[in-house]
Write an enzyme that holds these catalytic residues in place. Structure first.
Site, PDB file in Angstrom:
ATOM      1  N   GLU A 144      37.325  48.816  34.735  1.00  0.00           N
ATOM      2  CA  GLU A 144      37.464  49.349  33.380  1.00  0.00           C
ATOM      3  C   GLU A 144      36.262  50.202  32.963  1.00  0.00           C
ATOM      4  O   GLU A 144      35.573  49.919  31.982  1.00  0.00           O
ATOM      5  CB  GLU A 144      37.677  48.206  32.382  1.00  0.00           C
ATOM      6  CG  GLU A 144      38.980  47.463  32.594  1.00  0.00           C
ATOM      7  CD  GLU A 144      39.228  46.383  31.556  1.00  0.00           C
ATOM      8  OE1 GLU A 144      40.395  46.020  31.339  1.00  0.00           O
ATOM      9  OE2 GLU A 144      38.241  45.885  30.957  1.00  0.00           O
ATOM     10  N   GLU A 300      46.384  44.687  35.274  1.00  0.00           N
ATOM     11  CA  GLU A 300      46.092  43.536  34.428  1.00  0.00           C
ATOM     12  C   GLU A 300      47.067  43.467  33.268  1.00  0.00           C
ATOM     13  O   GLU A 300      47.389  44.474  32.648  1.00  0.00           O
ATOM     14  CB  GLU A 300      44.671  43.612  33.841  1.00  0.00           C
ATOM     15  CG  GLU A 300      43.543  43.357  34.799  1.00  0.00           C
ATOM     16  CD  GLU A 300      42.194  43.308  34.068  1.00  0.00           C
ATOM     17  OE1 GLU A 300      42.187  43.009  32.849  1.00  0.00           O
ATOM     18  OE2 GLU A 300      41.174  43.587  34.706  1.00  0.00           O
TER      19      GLU A 300
END
Length: 646
Positions: A144, A300
């Site tokens: 991320e 995710e």
């Protein structure tokens, strides 16, 4: 191809006796891919230059024996405490001059050569040890990027910013011209005088802010590239990715997507929001667009509740499955979660896991197992290639315009993401599949293209949009488009640049609505929310007019052949009415979906997903691939799914 199924696996958080149970439970759940080592730097390198791989050797062997492939992370997202103690200068600094501390994650300056050096040393060691490991399926670089620290304002970043500016402009005179530094006595005589846009008495230079956003996205990408170069050299046949975060403003994902072997995304819509399924669908369509002609991976999602909202709603029974099928219907071939086993310590201990705190005699675990079995059965049935549906709308999405539009000192405060989302919903509710496109992309295959608030655009991009309309494509341009060029210089003489000719009009004045909305009457009747403007015609036809407000009696919606201009921030009903009007003129009689029910065509299959509390009866001929039953007449409860193959 198989559908990847699994999640982030963090065995370093657990004693070794749990690892065998993990492997057994993964087999039970149908897990075939585990993301390993995302936050394990301090375990892999407990002291400077001392690597401990023994535990990871054991974990990978256990996964391999259980038939679980490894998405092996490079662990560089969170430097260990020893590194930040030894080199506190790698810690990031905010715009107000505060140096952030260790004790969380992502505590590094993206421009720091020290950070990059230590990170690439670790990546090199991982590649050497595991590059030929039989469990290795893919590399997962960092995690991320930019999630918590997207911009750093330290002196190291300042030096890197100056170098980036030298490369871009060549001379300081070139920079002064591009930034308009004659305003407010900002003219520079040397690049050494230039700093990041740190906190200042009032408005900062807009072009400086924009270049710093470009630089910030670039520096994060350079971190990725440094690690990717090592892995591609060591393991050229192993694909690599890093996880995106949907509509994430700080990183220009059009540029990032070019660097990945496949796109992956992290997605956490709010289960308590009845309209979250539309936001989720939009994000999946963005990933489909970024991925191009390749499948992508939902890297995710939460099995149930997250832990970072003020109120953390659990997912309802079936909701996780329905939202997962949203991704599969939009060409995802991987459904993953954060995380495998719910943590008992740390900042995310109340974030749900595939194996909950309460163990396997739970609803969440049963859903995980049942869904895993379902995906395994589908793996040999679903197409492995990607093909576009026959009728699509395109929404122009430009990260640089996003950065520019949302700066301070604008005509009014606008949310670029909200504008994009509103047009997506209007198209989706009209039955159109949506792709996102860069303004310079080939638009010829789309029946309708909308450019919402394309505040910043190059001459070439505006010409591209105009050419699409002149060639017969239906183009919708909305207010606050074509206002400035790449250096944030205003286009005088009515804004819009080359699109003036295509649209048959020019803009005399902005008249934002600060007190109350202004109504529209004509072909499209609506109320406008926060915007109106004075439009001067030069060949365009008025479709709707403002009936009140500062622009009363003036054009609100115009057409010029197949080119439409919207001078109002239309409410949802207005956008829907305009889309319906355009579809009618195109002669497109598309089936309108029931609100809350998705029909997504993916090659020969149609996915029907019911997000409503009331049952929905399928009205398509064919066979439901999930049940083997005839599809017509099949009743889907809330969060029920059917995959109909003719």
């Amino acid at each position: 191809m198989p559908i990847w199924y699994g999640g982030d696996y963090n065995p370093e958080q657990w004693p070794r006796e749990v690892w065998d149970e993990d492997a057994s439970l993964m087999r039970t759940a149908g897990v075939n891919l585990a993301t390993v080592g995302v936050f394990s730097w301090s375990r892999l390198e407990p002291r400077d230059g001392e690597f401990d791989f023994e535990w990871l050797d054991v974990v990978l062997e256990k996964l391999h024996a259980a038939g679980v492939r490894a998405d092996l992370a490079t662990a560089t997202a969170s430097p260990p405490p020893w590194l930040t103690l030894k080199h506190p200068e790698i810690l990031p600094v905010t715009a107000s001059g505060v140096r952030l501390s260790t004790g969380s994650r992502q505590q590094y300056c993206p421009s720091s050569p020290l950070y990059r050096g230590y990170a690439t040393r670790l990546v090199t060691a991982l590649a050497e040890r595991y590059g030929s490991h039989p469990a290795l399926e893919m590399w997962h670089i960092n995690n991320e990027y930019g999630c918590h620290v997207s911009r750093c304002y330290c002196d190291v970043s300042a030096g890197a910013f100056r170098s980036w500016l030298r490369d871009k402009y060549g001379t300081v005179d070139g920079l002064n011209d591009a930034w308009g530094t004659a305003f407010w006595s900002q003219t520079y005589s040397s690049f050494d005088e230039v700093f990041p846009p740190r906190d200042a008495p009032t408005f900062k230079n807009p072009a400086q802010l924009l270049d710093f956003d470009r630089f910030g996205s670039h520096e994060l990408l350079e971190c990725f590239r440094a690690e990717a170069a090592i892995l591609r050299a060591a393991t050229p046949d192993i694909p690599l990715t890093t996880n995106f975060m949907g509509f994430f403003k700080p990183a220009n994902y059009w540029e990032w997507a070019k660097e990945l072997d496949f796109v992956s995304d992290d997605s956490y819509p709010d289960p308590a929001d009845d309209t979250a399924y539309l936001q989720s669908a939009m994000t999946r369509d963005l990933m489909r667009s970024l991925a191009g002609d390749k499948p992508w991976v939902l890297m995710e999602q939460a099995p149930s509740a997250v832990n970072w909202r003020p109120q953390n709603a659990a997912k309802s029974p079936g909701q996780m499955r329905a939202w997962s099928y949203q991704a599969i219907a939009r060409e995802a071939r991987g459904i993953m979660y954060f995380q495998w086993r719910q943590s008992i310590a740390g900042a995310e201990q109340f974030h749900s896991g595939m194996v909950p705190h309460s163990g396997t005699d739970t609803r969440v675990w049963r859903e995980i197992v049942d869904f895993g079995a379902e995906l395994k059965a589908l793996s040999g049935v679903l197409p492995s290639t990607v093909a576009a549906p026959p009728v699509e709308a395109a929404i122009v999405l430009e990260w640089e315009s996003w950065w520019a539009l949302e700066q301070a000192a604008r005509p009014t405060r606008l949310s670029y993401a909200a504008q994009i989302s509103a047009w997506y919903k209007a198209f989706a509710q009209a039955g159109l599949r949506v792709r996102f496109v860069h303004p310079g992309a080939d638009l010829g295959s789309y029946r309708v293209v909308v450019a919402p608030t394309l505040f910043l655009a190059s001459e070439a991009d505006l010409e591209n949009l105009g050419a699409y309309a002149r060639d017969g494509g239906t183009l919708i341009v909305t207010f606050q488009s074509g206002i400035v060029d790449e250096n944030l210089r205003v286009r005088p003489g009515g804004y819009l640049g080359p699109l003036q000719r295509t649209l048959g009009l020019w803009i005399e004045e902005f008249t934002p609505l600060a007190v109350r909305p202004a109504a529209l009457a004509g072909t499209v009747t609506s109320s406008s929310a926060t915007w109106s403007e004075v439009v001067r015609l030069n060949g365009a036809t008025v479709e709707s007019e403002f009936t009140d407000g500062p622009a009363a009696g003036g054009p609100a919606i115009t057409s010029n052949g197949t080119a439409w201009y919207v001078a109002a921030d239309l409410a949802a009903d207005g956008k829907a009415a305009l889309v319906e009007t355009i579809l009618a003129r195109l002669g497109l009689d598309l089936p309108r979906p029931v609100p809350g029910v998705e029909h997504i065509t993916s090659q020969s299959d149609t996915y029907v997903i019911n997000h409503n509390p009331l049952p929905y009866v399928v009205e398509l001929d064919g066979t439901d691939l999930l049940t083997g039953k005839p599809a017509r007449g099949l009743e889907l409860p809330q969060y029920g799914v059917a995959i109909v193959r003719p």
